[in-house]
Design a protein around this motif. Structure first.
Motif, mmCIF file in Angstrom:
data_model
loop_
_atom_site.group_PDB
_atom_site.id
_atom_site.type_symbol
_atom_site.label_atom_id
_atom_site.label_comp_id
_atom_site.label_asym_id
_atom_site.label_seq_id
_atom_site.Cartn_x
_atom_site.Cartn_y
_atom_site.Cartn_z
ATOM 1 N N THR A 27 109.199 -32.102 -11.262
ATOM 2 C CA THR A 27 110.084 -32.772 -12.212
ATOM 3 C C THR A 27 111.510 -32.263 -12.114
ATOM 4 O O THR A 27 112.328 -32.552 -12.969
ATOM 5 N N ASP A 28 111.802 -31.447 -11.092
ATOM 6 C CA ASP A 28 113.171 -30.993 -10.899
ATOM 7 C C ASP A 28 114.074 -32.173 -10.560
ATOM 8 O O ASP A 28 113.628 -33.191 -10.027
ATOM 9 N N VAL A 29 115.368 -32.012 -10.875
ATOM 10 C CA VAL A 29 116.326 -33.064 -10.609
ATOM 11 C C VAL A 29 116.686 -33.043 -9.128
ATOM 12 O O VAL A 29 117.117 -32.006 -8.610
ATOM 13 N N PRO A 30 116.548 -34.167 -8.393
ATOM 14 C CA PRO A 30 116.872 -34.184 -6.964
ATOM 15 C C PRO A 30 118.343 -33.861 -6.733
ATOM 16 O O PRO A 30 119.218 -34.296 -7.480
ATOM 17 N N ASN A 31 118.617 -33.094 -5.666
ATOM 18 C CA ASN A 31 119.985 -32.782 -5.245
ATOM 19 C C ASN A 31 120.799 -32.117 -6.353
ATOM 20 O O ASN A 31 122.021 -32.287 -6.427
ATOM 21 N N GLU A 32 120.153 -31.370 -7.201
ATOM 22 C CA GLU A 32 120.846 -30.702 -8.296
ATOM 23 C C GLU A 32 121.631 -29.505 -7.751
ATOM 24 O O GLU A 32 121.115 -28.734 -6.939
ATOM 25 N N ARG A 33 122.898 -29.352 -8.171
ATOM 26 C CA ARG A 33 123.704 -28.224 -7.744
ATOM 27 C C ARG A 33 123.069 -26.922 -8.221
ATOM 28 O O ARG A 33 122.361 -26.885 -9.221
ATOM 29 N N SER A 34 123.340 -25.839 -7.509
ATOM 30 C CA SER A 34 122.709 -24.559 -7.849
ATOM 31 C C SER A 34 123.086 -24.109 -9.254
ATOM 32 O O SER A 34 122.249 -23.588 -9.992
ATOM 33 N N ASN A 39 121.576 -23.566 -14.991
ATOM 34 C CA ASN A 39 121.768 -23.890 -16.399
ATOM 35 C C ASN A 39 120.539 -24.592 -16.983
ATOM 36 O O ASN A 39 120.167 -24.363 -18.140
ATOM 37 N N ARG A 40 119.927 -25.431 -16.161
ATOM 38 C CA ARG A 40 118.709 -26.134 -16.599
ATOM 39 C C ARG A 40 117.581 -25.138 -16.851
ATOM 40 O O ARG A 40 116.878 -25.230 -17.853
ATOM 41 N N ARG A 41 117.427 -24.163 -15.953
ATOM 42 C CA ARG A 41 116.399 -23.139 -16.141
ATOM 43 C C ARG A 41 116.674 -22.319 -17.395
ATOM 44 O O ARG A 41 115.751 -21.949 -18.125
ATOM 45 N N ALA A 42 117.960 -22.035 -17.658
ATOM 46 C CA ALA A 42 118.303 -21.267 -18.848
ATOM 47 C C ALA A 42 117.921 -22.020 -20.122
ATOM 48 O O ALA A 42 117.433 -21.413 -21.090
ATOM 49 N N ARG A 82 113.068 -35.631 -26.262
ATOM 50 C CA ARG A 82 112.188 -34.483 -26.505
ATOM 51 C C ARG A 82 110.966 -34.540 -25.595
ATOM 52 O O ARG A 82 110.496 -33.510 -25.112
ATOM 53 N N SER A 83 110.451 -35.726 -25.340
ATOM 54 C CA SER A 83 109.300 -35.858 -24.443
ATOM 55 C C SER A 83 109.654 -35.386 -23.038
ATOM 56 O O SER A 83 108.873 -34.689 -22.377
ATOM 57 N N ALA A 88 109.352 -31.232 -18.823
ATOM 58 C CA ALA A 88 110.085 -30.311 -17.945
ATOM 59 C C ALA A 88 109.693 -28.864 -18.230
ATOM 60 O O ALA A 88 109.557 -28.051 -17.303
ATOM 61 N N LEU A 89 109.486 -28.535 -19.501
ATOM 62 C CA LEU A 89 109.081 -27.185 -19.866
ATOM 63 C C LEU A 89 107.680 -26.874 -19.349
ATOM 64 O O LEU A 89 107.411 -25.770 -18.861
ATOM 65 N N LEU A 90 106.803 -27.858 -19.422
ATOM 66 C CA LEU A 90 105.447 -27.689 -18.901
ATOM 67 C C LEU A 90 105.481 -27.401 -17.406
ATOM 68 O O LEU A 90 104.835 -26.472 -16.911
#
Length: 235
Positions: A27-34, A39-42, A82-83, A88-90
């Motif tokens: 479910t990661d965002v394709p071509n997401e900048r590092s 920030n997404r992981r945080a 929220r869904s 994404a959290l799962l």
């Protein structure tokens, strides 16, 4: 470290001879900048802390934004709803667990006795139930099938390494049944059984299935370190 699982920076990314377990949907965002990925992981780490400290109901888009110190629009742009956040959290928590199993420090990662690794795996899965449980029940088998197959492969591998005899697949399935989110949430919410008691008893079962075949452990040592079933008396 959250929920007993090493944070991403604590996991050594190096070959260790273990099978690759990451078979769940991405479910990661394709071509997401590092920096965007960081920030997404945080945000997901902050979401996990919210659930751990206050329960699943506390995780809202507004509360996550407040807790993480970002604007609400940032959270909505990242996850949509929220869904989307919960899914994404799962995915995030499952991938962290699997990465720790493959290349994290022992006892969850390589380098420990296989039975100790099995116990660490079971406890880590149980500690994730407050984060994953409600979401797993909502999304059903679409998400769970790949993650379950990976966990099953891992359990079979550890049982084999420990020298456990018999049908390793069925033994592994028996152990994983005790980690099922539906069952564990029922035990916690309906039967008022503390998570620690569930984890202790799961460890007892796992060790008793393997104890006489555990390398470098005498029967006296196993008795000393293995909790007894409730109501059982010393011989």
């Amino acid at each position: 470290m959250i929920l007993g699982i090493p944070a991403q920076e604590e996991i050594a990314h190096q070959p260790c001879g273990e099978p690759a377990l990451l078979t769940i949907p991405d479910t990661d965002v394709p071509n997401e900048r590092s920096d965007a990925a960081r920030n997404r992981r945080a945000l997901l780490e902050a979401a996990a802390r919210l659930i751990t400290e206050h329960g699943p109901a506390a995780l809202t888009m507004d509360e996550l934004a407040r807790h993480a110190g970002v604007g609400k629009g940032t959270v909505y742009r990242r996850f949509g709803s929220r869904s989307g956040l919960m899914l994404a959290l799962l995915d995030h928590s499952e991938r962290r667990l699997q990465a720790a199993m493959i290349s994290g420090p022992p006892p969850l990662g390589p380098g420990a006795d296989p039975v100790d690794r099995l116990v660490a795996f079971g406890r880590a899965k149980l500690e994730l139930i407050p984060v994953q449980g409600d979401v797993l029940m909502a999304v059903g088998p679409i998400f769970a099938e790949g993650a379950y197959a990976a966990m099953l492969d891992h359990a079979v591998m550890l049982l084999g390494q420990s020298g456990t005899p018999g049908d390793l697949l069925l033994t592994a399935q028996l152990l994983l049944a005790g980690l099922d989110a539906h069952l564990v949430l029922h035990q916690i919410r309906e039967q008022n059984i503390p998570l620690e008691r569930i984890a202790d008893n799961w460890e007892t079962v796992a060790r008793r299935l393997t104890q006489q075949y555990t390398p470098n452990a005498t029967a006296d040592q196993m008795t000393a370190r293995t909790p007894r079933f409730p109501g059982e008396h010393e011989p």
